[in-house]
Scaffold this motif. Structure first.
Motif, PDB file in Angstrom:
ATOM      1  N   SER A 346       0.829  -1.201   0.000  1.00  0.00           N
ATOM      2  CA  SER A 346       0.000   0.000   0.000  1.00  0.00           C
ATOM      3  C   SER A 346       0.866   1.255   0.000  1.00  0.00           C
ATOM      4  CB  SER A 346      -0.912   0.012   1.223  1.00  0.00           C
ATOM      5  OG  SER A 346      -1.832  -1.063   1.183  1.00  0.00           O
ATOM      6  N   ALA A 347       0.287   2.345  -0.496  1.00  0.00           N
ATOM      7  CA  ALA A 347       0.972   3.625  -0.412  1.00  0.00           C
ATOM      8  C   ALA A 347       0.956   4.150   1.018  1.00  0.00           C
ATOM      9  CB  ALA A 347       0.335   4.629  -1.368  1.00  0.00           C
ATOM     10  N   LEU A 348      -0.157   4.003   1.712  1.00  0.00           N
ATOM     11  CA  LEU A 348      -0.289   4.480   3.094  1.00  0.00           C
ATOM     12  C   LEU A 348      -1.048   3.451   3.911  1.00  0.00           C
ATOM     13  CD1 LEU A 348      -1.116   8.020   4.380  1.00  0.00           C
ATOM     14  CD2 LEU A 348      -2.505   6.094   5.169  1.00  0.00           C
ATOM     15  N   VAL A 349      -0.534   3.143   5.085  1.00  0.00           N
ATOM     16  CA  VAL A 349      -1.185   2.205   6.003  1.00  0.00           C
ATOM     17  C   VAL A 349      -1.315   2.844   7.373  1.00  0.00           C
ATOM     18  CG1 VAL A 349      -0.934   0.025   7.261  1.00  0.00           C
ATOM     19  CG2 VAL A 349      -0.461   0.096   4.808  1.00  0.00           C
ATOM     20  N   ILE A 350      -2.514   2.830   7.915  1.00  0.00           N
ATOM     21  CA  ILE A 350      -2.761   3.226   9.311  1.00  0.00           C
ATOM     22  C   ILE A 350      -3.290   1.987  10.013  1.00  0.00           C
ATOM     23  CG2 ILE A 350      -3.944   4.830  10.843  1.00  0.00           C
ATOM     24  CD1 ILE A 350      -4.485   6.594   8.387  1.00  0.00           C
ATOM     25  N   LYS A 351      -2.523   1.467  10.959  1.00  0.00           N
ATOM     26  CA  LYS A 351      -2.936   0.225  11.603  1.00  0.00           C
ATOM     27  C   LYS A 351      -2.823   0.355  13.116  1.00  0.00           C
ATOM     28  CE  LYS A 351       1.503  -2.239  11.675  1.00  0.00           C
ATOM     29  NZ  LYS A 351       2.191  -3.506  11.355  1.00  0.00           N
ATOM     30  N   ASP A 352      -3.745  -0.304  13.817  1.00  0.00           N
ATOM     31  CA  ASP A 352      -3.735  -0.323  15.288  1.00  0.00           C
ATOM     32  C   ASP A 352      -3.601   1.089  15.853  1.00  0.00           C
ATOM     33  OD1 ASP A 352      -3.774  -3.126  15.122  1.00  0.00           O
ATOM     34  OD2 ASP A 352      -1.595  -3.206  14.999  1.00  0.00           O
ATOM     35  N   SER A 353      -4.327   2.024  15.273  1.00  0.00           N
ATOM     36  CA  SER A 353      -4.138   3.445  15.588  1.00  0.00           C
ATOM     37  C   SER A 353      -5.457   4.121  15.913  1.00  0.00           C
ATOM     38  CB  SER A 353      -3.462   4.160  14.409  1.00  0.00           C
ATOM     39  OG  SER A 353      -2.228   3.558  14.096  1.00  0.00           O
ATOM     40  N   VAL A 354      -6.125   3.639  16.946  1.00  0.00           N
ATOM     41  CA  VAL A 354      -7.392   4.231  17.366  1.00  0.00           C
ATOM     42  C   VAL A 354      -7.173   5.701  17.728  1.00  0.00           C
ATOM     43  CG1 VAL A 354      -9.221   4.188  19.112  1.00  0.00           C
ATOM     44  CG2 VAL A 354      -8.320   2.045  18.179  1.00  0.00           C
ATOM     45  N   GLY A 355      -8.049   6.552  17.233  1.00  0.00           N
ATOM     46  CA  GLY A 355      -7.948   7.977  17.528  1.00  0.00           C
ATOM     47  C   GLY A 355      -7.032   8.750  16.604  1.00  0.00           C
ATOM     48  N   THR A 356      -6.383   8.076  15.680  1.00  0.00           N
ATOM     49  CA  THR A 356      -5.489   8.740  14.738  1.00  0.00           C
ATOM     50  C   THR A 356      -6.289   9.426  13.630  1.00  0.00           C
ATOM     51  OG1 THR A 356      -3.512   7.430  15.148  1.00  0.00           O
ATOM     52  CG2 THR A 356      -3.779   8.289  12.923  1.00  0.00           C
ATOM     53  N   ASN A 357      -5.862  10.626  13.262  1.00  0.00           N
ATOM     54  CA  ASN A 357      -6.545  11.399  12.236  1.00  0.00           C
ATOM     55  C   ASN A 357      -5.505  11.916  11.242  1.00  0.00           C
ATOM     56  OD1 ASN A 357      -7.888  13.540  10.774  1.00  0.00           O
ATOM     57  ND2 ASN A 357      -9.473  13.490  12.342  1.00  0.00           N
ATOM     58  N   ILE A 358      -5.627  11.463  10.006  1.00  0.00           N
ATOM     59  CA  ILE A 358      -4.678  11.832   8.954  1.00  0.00           C
ATOM     60  C   ILE A 358      -5.417  12.620   7.880  1.00  0.00           C
ATOM     61  CG2 ILE A 358      -3.044  10.985   7.235  1.00  0.00           C
ATOM     62  CD1 ILE A 358      -2.275  10.450  10.190  1.00  0.00           C
ATOM     63  N   SER A 359      -4.823  13.734   7.477  1.00  0.00           N
ATOM     64  CA  SER A 359      -5.397  14.573   6.433  1.00  0.00           C
ATOM     65  C   SER A 359      -4.443  14.628   5.249  1.00  0.00           C
ATOM     66  CB  SER A 359      -5.642  15.984   6.972  1.00  0.00           C
ATOM     67  OG  SER A 359      -6.059  16.855   5.940  1.00  0.00           O
ATOM     68  N   ILE A 360      -4.994  14.449   4.038  1.00  0.00           N
ATOM     69  CA  ILE A 360      -4.192  14.536   2.825  1.00  0.00           C
ATOM     70  C   ILE A 360      -4.858  15.513   1.867  1.00  0.00           C
ATOM     71  CG2 ILE A 360      -3.212  13.307   0.857  1.00  0.00           C
ATOM     72  CD1 ILE A 360      -3.250  10.766   2.492  1.00  0.00           C
ATOM     73  N   THR A 361      -4.129  16.540   1.492  1.00  0.00           N
ATOM     74  CA  THR A 361      -4.597  17.508   0.501  1.00  0.00           C
ATOM     75  C   THR A 361      -3.714  17.397  -0.735  1.00  0.00           C
ATOM     76  OG1 THR A 361      -5.268  19.016   2.281  1.00  0.00           O
ATOM     77  CG2 THR A 361      -5.099  19.934   0.069  1.00  0.00           C
ATOM     78  N   ASN A 362      -4.350  17.159  -1.886  1.00  0.00           N
ATOM     79  CA  ASN A 362      -3.610  16.975  -3.137  1.00  0.00           C
ATOM     80  C   ASN A 362      -2.667  15.782  -3.026  1.00  0.00           C
ATOM     81  OD1 ASN A 362      -4.870  19.262  -4.240  1.00  0.00           O
ATOM     82  ND2 ASN A 362      -3.245  20.620  -3.502  1.00  0.00           N
ATOM     83  N   GLY A 363      -3.266  14.601  -2.839  1.00  0.00           N
ATOM     84  CA  GLY A 363      -2.492  13.373  -2.727  1.00  0.00           C
ATOM     85  C   GLY A 363      -2.473  12.581  -4.025  1.00  0.00           C
ATOM     86  N   TRP A 364      -1.360  11.878  -4.241  1.00  0.00           N
ATOM     87  CA  TRP A 364      -1.194  11.076  -5.455  1.00  0.00           C
ATOM     88  C   TRP A 364      -0.502   9.773  -5.068  1.00  0.00           C
ATOM     89  CZ3 TRP A 364       2.029  12.990 -10.291  1.00  0.00           C
ATOM     90  CH2 TRP A 364       1.936  12.034 -11.308  1.00  0.00           C
ATOM     91  N   ALA A 365      -1.156   8.654  -5.396  1.00  0.00           N
ATOM     92  CA  ALA A 365      -0.555   7.334  -5.216  1.00  0.00           C
ATOM     93  C   ALA A 365      -0.398   6.705  -6.595  1.00  0.00           C
ATOM     94  CB  ALA A 365      -1.429   6.465  -4.328  1.00  0.00           C
ATOM     95  N   ASP A 366       0.830   6.296  -6.940  1.00  0.00           N
ATOM     96  CA  ASP A 366       1.026   5.657  -8.238  1.00  0.00           C
ATOM     97  C   ASP A 366       1.919   4.437  -8.106  1.00  0.00           C
ATOM     98  OD1 ASP A 366       3.915   6.757  -9.697  1.00  0.00           O
ATOM     99  OD2 ASP A 366       3.181   7.851  -7.960  1.00  0.00           O
ATOM    100  N   ASN A 367       1.592   3.444  -8.919  1.00  0.00           N
ATOM    101  CA  ASN A 367       2.365   2.202  -9.024  1.00  0.00           C
ATOM    102  C   ASN A 367       2.506   1.488  -7.686  1.00  0.00           C
ATOM    103  OD1 ASN A 367       3.684   0.287 -10.611  1.00  0.00           O
ATOM    104  ND2 ASN A 367       5.699   1.105 -10.098  1.00  0.00           N
ATOM    105  N   TRP A 368       1.443   1.511  -6.871  1.00  0.00           N
ATOM    106  CA  TRP A 368       1.461   0.714  -5.645  1.00  0.00           C
ATOM    107  C   TRP A 368       1.072  -0.726  -5.983  1.00  0.00           C
ATOM    108  CZ3 TRP A 368      -2.886   3.387  -7.073  1.00  0.00           C
ATOM    109  CH2 TRP A 368      -4.104   2.735  -6.982  1.00  0.00           C
ATOM    110  N   ASN A 369       1.051  -1.587  -4.949  1.00  0.00           N
ATOM    111  CA  ASN A 369       0.669  -2.983  -5.125  1.00  0.00           C
ATOM    112  C   ASN A 369       1.549  -3.688  -6.164  1.00  0.00           C
ATOM    113  OD1 ASN A 369      -0.904  -5.331  -4.674  1.00  0.00           O
ATOM    114  ND2 ASN A 369      -2.268  -4.816  -6.385  1.00  0.00           N
TER     115      ASN A 369
END
Length: 416
Positions: A346-369
């Motif tokens: 994955s490009a971004l993984v949030i795991k086991d992170s209760v209460g976590t808040n991530i903001s992405i403005t103008n995000g680009w994921a390419d050639n993952w997986n």
């Protein structure tokens, strides 16, 4: 007298040194040889002591091989150390034989290179180091795919409760570059640093005042060889933050590392507040980095902002690691203009992170997986939130979904 000095300034490039007194480590009564062979430890330390006592700048001249020292050099009060710059390499970097001349300090031992601390628990102010370079005695990098391991060497710079400013510095081939533990009113400032850290870059263990790092280049200045680069890809933490208040990082480029920017935790104080708060990062490039941004499980409640970030995972990396991995609860991070590329999973993984808040403005994921394992570009565990606006630009995911996991989204993109 003023006119004589002006005439000298016009005729010679060393006007500033003529206008101001300085201590040259190669001149009497210190007489360091700086030929790269003779042990200059005692001479350099005496010159440091004299510069601290007199308030006069210490000058390291440019030589072919540098000033060899065989034990730790100690700074215990204010001082300015300056030189004439360095030439990290001539031709393709292939180890020490390709290094050029400069104002080098050659650490021919495995202990701390330069320790800045008075050992009394009182802060030191007014330490400035400019236009010099340090280098280590490392095993020959060899050639081809021969396994490489650096020396088991301590930090080139160890800073404890000291105001330190570094300007235009080369730290050529440290196993570990710098360790900062400033619990008093002390600051660490870097303006332009070149280095090829082999195992660890800059470790901010504790910093209660602002750390400012600008124009850092972690590139293979010493040895641009596959086996050395492979070692750093598997081992190096380039910027490693434990307890840091309001650190500011700008124009940071790092290539061939395991973790480019890593947030960690150290026990600190009665309130156990041993994490990074209000990190500000601008124009950060993590090239051939396994994980560009990592938040360790213990670093709960970390807060950070990244503006203009790109992360590119190495083609040869086959393990299931994302470009960004957040494993801590109650973490808040804002990403603006972030491109995440070439992730094996994955490009971004949030795991086991209760209460976590991530903001992405103008995000680009390419050639993952790249592993073709059905990995989503953005994976968010239950209890965490991701806010993406506008909808992320995605391309080349090898059939992987854009979003997965049991987390929630509060903006245009849905996570499940």
């Amino acid at each position: 007298m003023k006119y004589i000095l002006m005439t000298i300034c016009l005729l010679f490039s060393s006007c500033q040194l003529l206008a101001q007194p300085y201590i040259d480590v190669t001149s009497a009564p210190y007489n360091a040889s700086c030929n790269g062979t003779t042990d200059d430890t005692a001479e350099i330390q005496r010159a440091i002591n004299a510069a601290q006592t007199s308030g006069v700048a210490l000058y390291i001249p440019k030589t072919a091989n540098g000033c060899r020292v065989t034990s730790t050099l100690n700074i215990t009060s204010s001082i300015k150390i300056t030189g004439a710059g360095t030439m990290p390499y001539r031709g393709p970097p292939r180890g020490d034989s390709s290094r050029g001349p400069g104002s080098w300090i050659y650490f021919d031992h495995t202990d701390v290179g330069l320790r800045i601390s008075n050992g009394l628990g009182n802060p030191i102010s007014g330490v400035v180091i400019a236009d010099i370079g340090t280098r280590r005695k490392q095993p020959s990098p060899g050639t081809g795919d021969t396994a490489y391991t650096p020396c088991n060497c301590d930090y080139d710079f160890k800073i404890e409760d000291a105001d330190v400013e570094m300007n235009d510095i080369t730290v050529l081939n440290p196993t570990k570059l710098a360790y900062v533990d400033n619990t008093s009113v002390a600051r660490f400032v870097v303006n332009t640093m070149r280095s090829q850290p082999l195992k660890e870059g800059i470790n901010i263990h504790r910093a209660y005042d602002v750390v400012r790092l600008n124009d850092l280049y972690f590139w293979p200045y010493w040895a641009d060889l596959h086996n050395v680069n492979n070692y750093t890809i598997n081992n190096r933490n380039s910027l490693w933050l434990f307890r840091a208040d309001n650190p500011q990082v700008s124009n940071f480029f790092s290539i061939f590392d395991r973790n480019c920017v890593a947030f960690d935790y150290t026990p600190d104080g009665a309130n156990d507040n041993g994490i990074t708060s209000r990190f500000q990062g601008q124009n950060i490039g993590c090239d051939q980095s396994v994980i560009g941004v990592a938040v360790d499980t213990a670093a709960k409640s970390t807060t950070a902002q990244f503006t203009n970030l790109y992360i590119l995972q190495p083609e040869e990396w086959k393990n299931i690691d994302p470009n960004i991995l957040i494993s801590a609860k109650n973490t808040v991070i804002d990403f603006s203009n972030a491109r995440l590329s070439n992730a094996n999973a994955s490009a971004l993984v949030i795991k086991d992170s209760v209460g976590t808040n991530i903001s992405i403005t103008n995000g680009w994921a390419d050639n993952w997986n790249r592993a073709n394992g059905g990995h989503a570009a953005f994976y968010v565990d239950a209890g965490a939130t991701i806010n993406i606006s506008p909808s992320p630009r995605v391309s080349g995911g090898n059939g992987g979904a854009t979003f997965a996991g049991g987390g929630t989204s509060t903006t245009l993109a849905k996570v499940h």
